[in-house]
Design an enzyme around this catalytic site. Structure first.
Site, PDB file in Angstrom:
ATOM      1  N   SER A   1       0.608  -1.014   0.100  1.00 35.95           N
ATOM      2  CA  SER A   1      -0.380  -0.092   0.010  1.00 35.95           C
ATOM      3  C   SER A   1       1.012   1.322   0.198  1.00 35.95           C
ATOM      4  O   SER A   1       0.334   2.223  -0.132  1.00 35.95           O
ATOM      5  CB  SER A   1      -1.353   0.298   1.406  1.00 35.95           C
ATOM      6  OG  SER A   1      -0.792  -1.000   2.229  1.00 35.95           O
TER       7      SER A   1
ATOM      8  N   HIS B   1      -2.216  -2.514  -7.083  1.00 34.71           N
ATOM      9  CA  HIS B   1      -2.625  -2.120  -5.484  1.00 34.71           C
ATOM     10  C   HIS B   1      -3.685  -1.870  -5.459  1.00 34.71           C
ATOM     11  O   HIS B   1      -4.213  -1.320  -6.586  1.00 34.71           O
ATOM     12  CB  HIS B   1      -1.962  -1.233  -4.859  1.00 34.71           C
ATOM     13  CG  HIS B   1      -2.090  -0.931  -3.925  1.00 34.71           C
ATOM     14  ND1 HIS B   1      -2.674   0.813  -3.641  1.00 34.71           N
ATOM     15  CD2 HIS B   1      -2.412  -1.442  -2.608  1.00 34.71           C
ATOM     16  CE1 HIS B   1      -3.355   0.678  -2.515  1.00 34.71           C
ATOM     17  NE2 HIS B   1      -3.254  -0.243  -2.109  1.00 34.71           N
TER      18      HIS B   1
ATOM     19  N   GLU C   1      -4.407   0.128  -8.665  1.00 36.94           N
ATOM     20  CA  GLU C   1      -3.318   0.912  -9.081  1.00 36.94           C
ATOM     21  C   GLU C   1      -2.439   0.053 -10.164  1.00 36.94           C
ATOM     22  O   GLU C   1      -2.071  -0.856  -8.808  1.00 36.94           O
ATOM     23  CB  GLU C   1      -2.638   2.135  -7.455  1.00 36.94           C
ATOM     24  CG  GLU C   1      -3.406   3.515  -7.003  1.00 36.94           C
ATOM     25  CD  GLU C   1      -3.549   3.383  -5.719  1.00 36.94           C
ATOM     26  OE1 GLU C   1      -3.322   4.887  -6.007  1.00 36.94           O
ATOM     27  OE2 GLU C   1      -2.353   3.382  -5.720  1.00 36.94           O
TER      28      GLU C   1
ATOM     29  N   ASN D   1      -3.599   5.899  -1.478  1.00 34.01           N
ATOM     30  CA  ASN D   1      -3.051   5.942  -0.083  1.00 34.01           C
ATOM     31  C   ASN D   1      -2.811   7.036   0.703  1.00 34.01           C
ATOM     32  O   ASN D   1      -2.494   7.736   1.602  1.00 34.01           O
ATOM     33  CB  ASN D   1      -2.262   4.466   0.362  1.00 34.01           C
ATOM     34  CG  ASN D   1      -3.354   3.953   0.576  1.00 34.01           C
ATOM     35  OD1 ASN D   1      -4.082   3.966   0.849  1.00 34.01           O
ATOM     36  ND2 ASN D   1      -2.531   2.453   0.399  1.00 34.01           N
TER      37      ASN D   1
HETATM   38  N1  CAA Z   1     -16.182  -8.908   1.445  1.00 38.64           N
HETATM   39  C1  CAA Z   1     -16.803  -8.983  -0.108  1.00 38.64           C
HETATM   40  N2  CAA Z   1     -18.555  -8.322   0.005  1.00 38.64           N
HETATM   41  C2  CAA Z   1     -18.605  -6.765   0.536  1.00 38.64           C
HETATM   42  C3  CAA Z   1     -17.634  -6.598   2.117  1.00 38.64           C
HETATM   43  C4  CAA Z   1     -16.811  -7.961   1.762  1.00 38.64           C
HETATM   44  N3  CAA Z   1     -15.519  -7.778   2.892  1.00 38.64           N
HETATM   45  N4  CAA Z   1     -18.230  -5.503   2.252  1.00 38.64           N
HETATM   46  C5  CAA Z   1     -19.489  -5.250   1.153  1.00 38.64           C
HETATM   47  N5  CAA Z   1     -19.575  -5.642   0.661  1.00 38.64           N
HETATM   48  C6  CAA Z   1     -21.017  -6.385  -0.715  1.00 38.64           C
HETATM   49  C7  CAA Z   1     -22.217  -6.473  -0.195  1.00 38.64           C
HETATM   50  O1  CAA Z   1     -22.385  -8.224   0.288  1.00 38.64           O
HETATM   51  C8  CAA Z   1     -22.680  -5.671  -0.779  1.00 38.64           C
HETATM   52  O2  CAA Z   1     -23.109  -6.553  -1.837  1.00 38.64           O
HETATM   53  P1  CAA Z   1     -24.640  -6.576  -3.165  1.00 38.64           P
HETATM   54  O3  CAA Z   1     -25.061  -5.133  -3.483  1.00 38.64           O
HETATM   55  O4  CAA Z   1     -24.291  -7.329  -4.076  1.00 38.64           O
HETATM   56  O5  CAA Z   1     -25.427  -6.947  -1.769  1.00 38.64           O
HETATM   57  C9  CAA Z   1     -22.064  -4.823  -1.110  1.00 38.64           C
HETATM   58  O6  CAA Z   1     -20.642  -4.517  -0.346  1.00 38.64           O
HETATM   59  C10 CAA Z   1     -22.507  -3.593   0.152  1.00 38.64           C
HETATM   60  O7  CAA Z   1     -22.258  -3.835   1.115  1.00 38.64           O
HETATM   61  P2  CAA Z   1     -23.112  -3.449   2.284  1.00 38.64           P
HETATM   62  O8  CAA Z   1     -25.025  -3.284   2.230  1.00 38.64           O
HETATM   63  O9  CAA Z   1     -23.246  -4.572   3.199  1.00 38.64           O
HETATM   64  O10 CAA Z   1     -22.923  -1.973   3.271  1.00 38.64           O
HETATM   65  P3  CAA Z   1     -22.599  -0.438   2.571  1.00 38.64           P
HETATM   66  O11 CAA Z   1     -22.937  -0.259   1.289  1.00 38.64           O
HETATM   67  O12 CAA Z   1     -22.225  -0.261   3.801  1.00 38.64           O
HETATM   68  O13 CAA Z   1     -20.657  -0.822   1.655  1.00 38.64           O
HETATM   69  C11 CAA Z   1     -18.431  -1.039   2.119  1.00 38.64           C
HETATM   70  C12 CAA Z   1     -19.946  -1.223   2.402  1.00 38.64           C
HETATM   71  C13 CAA Z   1     -18.834  -1.434   0.688  1.00 38.64           C
HETATM   72  C14 CAA Z   1     -17.305  -1.151   2.601  1.00 38.64           C
HETATM   73  C15 CAA Z   1     -19.148   0.847   1.686  1.00 38.64           C
HETATM   74  O14 CAA Z   1     -18.808   0.628   3.217  1.00 38.64           O
HETATM   75  C16 CAA Z   1     -17.390   1.225   1.217  1.00 38.64           C
HETATM   76  O15 CAA Z   1     -17.305   1.360   0.298  1.00 38.64           O
HETATM   77  N6  CAA Z   1     -16.644   2.014   2.655  1.00 38.64           N
HETATM   78  C17 CAA Z   1     -15.500   2.417   2.178  1.00 38.64           C
HETATM   79  C18 CAA Z   1     -14.534   1.434   1.674  1.00 38.64           C
HETATM   80  C19 CAA Z   1     -13.144   2.009   1.241  1.00 38.64           C
HETATM   81  O16 CAA Z   1     -12.456   2.881   0.773  1.00 38.64           O
HETATM   82  N7  CAA Z   1     -12.170   0.804   0.564  1.00 38.64           N
HETATM   83  C20 CAA Z   1     -10.891   1.643   0.911  1.00 38.64           C
HETATM   84  C21 CAA Z   1      -9.731   1.417   1.913  1.00 38.64           C
HETATM   85  S1  CAA Z   1      -8.164   1.879   1.516  1.00 38.64           S
HETATM   86  C22 CAA Z   1      -7.723   0.940   1.187  1.00 38.64           C
HETATM   87  O17 CAA Z   1      -7.945  -0.855   0.473  1.00 38.64           O
HETATM   88  C23 CAA Z   1      -6.168   1.204   0.475  1.00 38.64           C
HETATM   89  C24 CAA Z   1      -4.840  -0.146   1.190  1.00 38.64           C
HETATM   90  O18 CAA Z   1      -3.940  -0.161   1.220  1.00 38.64           O
HETATM   91  C25 CAA Z   1      -5.350   0.172   2.443  1.00 38.64           C
END
Ligand code: CAA
Length: 282
Positions: free
Chosen positions: A118, A139, A151, A190
């Protein structure tokens, strides 16, 4: 690319394996921790069951995907006959450098070695190998099956052909691929996102308001799908701290200093969802 080795089967590695299987690839999985490797198939099976419940996959598809997954507790055996390695081990520079050195010795000379780091420099990781032109950053974002972005980051010696092959793979997986031109700490997302999370921890640390209120404000006021503290818990507070530390060390700019509270939370084992408690309980 037909056969892919994923090294590290935690949160990110597991998600990467899932999307590769769904994309029709054969995947070998390796993890140095036996328990993590043993937990992989049940974890992926559960994710596939959820897809079935939603009518997005049937038994035949799921069985086909699971049949394409092999787990291996020896890196030497896992690395044989592989087109691409995606390393998704813990965000620790020494660990990654020693892994890439080993992978370089074990893999065929045409194998591409990609890191899901990351924030760590791809050039630095590539320098551990004798094939820096075949080393790149790939990434993915968490949760990998949901987040669209991939990325692609070249090191100083990475060949365009290597990045192109990884971009083509990402596109086949349905990802939105963004090519990064320069191997700079944190790449794009990030570099912007993690200091924002760190700032939210500082707001909490200063007592400006509570964790619930900070997240509520950012969700309602900036339209973020989840607040920055819940996101830190999702990413893992240890990973967020490791990224801040890399930004701070590399740029030597105080604007990237990790919040003291974040350091203390990690020291206390409050790592977020994976440990059962972070800024919020799980
Ligand atoms: N694995 C697989 N699918 C998942 C999941 C997981 N861990 N979490 C949620 N989902 C799926 C659900 O099953 C649902 O699918 P459907 O639409 O097919 O039913 C969909 O995602 C939406 O989930 P929820 O309705 O339960 O919840 P939500 O609408 O609140 O979404 C979320 C959850 C997708 C996590 C959303 O809150 C989100 O996009 N959050 C931001 C995530 C983000 O910013 N990620 C980047 C982090 S930085 C990074 O990763 C880089 C690094 O190097 C650190």
């Amino acid at each position: 690319m037909k056969k892919i080795l994923v090294v590290g089967t935690g949160q990110m590695g597991g998600g990467i394996i899932q999307v590769l299987l769904q994309g029709g690839y054969r995947v070998n999985a390796y993890d140095a921790v036996a328990a993590a490797l043993a937990a992989l198939k049940p974890k992926i099976g559960k994710a596939f069951d959820k897809l079935k419940e939603k009518g997005k996959a049937d038994d035949a598809q799921i069985n086909g995907w699971l049949d394409s997954l092999t787990t291996c507790d020896s890196l030497e055996a896992a690395a044989a006959d592989i087109d691409l390695v995606i390393e998704a081990a813990t965000e620790n520079v020494d660990l990654k450098i020693s892994l890439f050195k080993k992978l370089d010795e074990l893999c065929a000379k045409n194998t591409i070695l990609a890191s899901n780091t990351s924030s760590i420099s791809i050039t630095k990781i590539a320098a551990a190998t004798k094939r820096p032109e075949k080393v790149t950053g790939m990434h993915f974002f968490n949760p990998v099956p949901v987040m669209k972005l991939l990325e692609i980051i070249p090191g100083l010696h990475t060949a365009e052909e290597t990045c192109g092959a990884c971009q083509a793979l990402g596109e086949k997986l349905g990802k939105t691929v963004v090519r990064i031109n320069i191997d700079a700490p944190g790449f794009v997302v990030n570099r912007i996102l993690v200091p924002m999370i760190n700032e939210a921890v500082l707001v909490l640390q200063e007592g400006i308001t509570g964790a619930d209120a900070i997240d509520k404000a950012m969700a309602a006021g900036a339209n973020h799908p989840m607040g920055p503290l819940a996101l830190s818990d999702l990413i893992g507070n240890d990973t967020v701290l490791a990224i801040m530390q890399v930004l701070y060390d590399e740029f030597q700019d105080p604007k990237y200093r990790p919040a003291l509270l974040l350091k203390r939370m990690v020291a206390a084992g409050k790592l977020g969802r994976k440990s059962g408690e972070g800024f919020f309980p799980y």
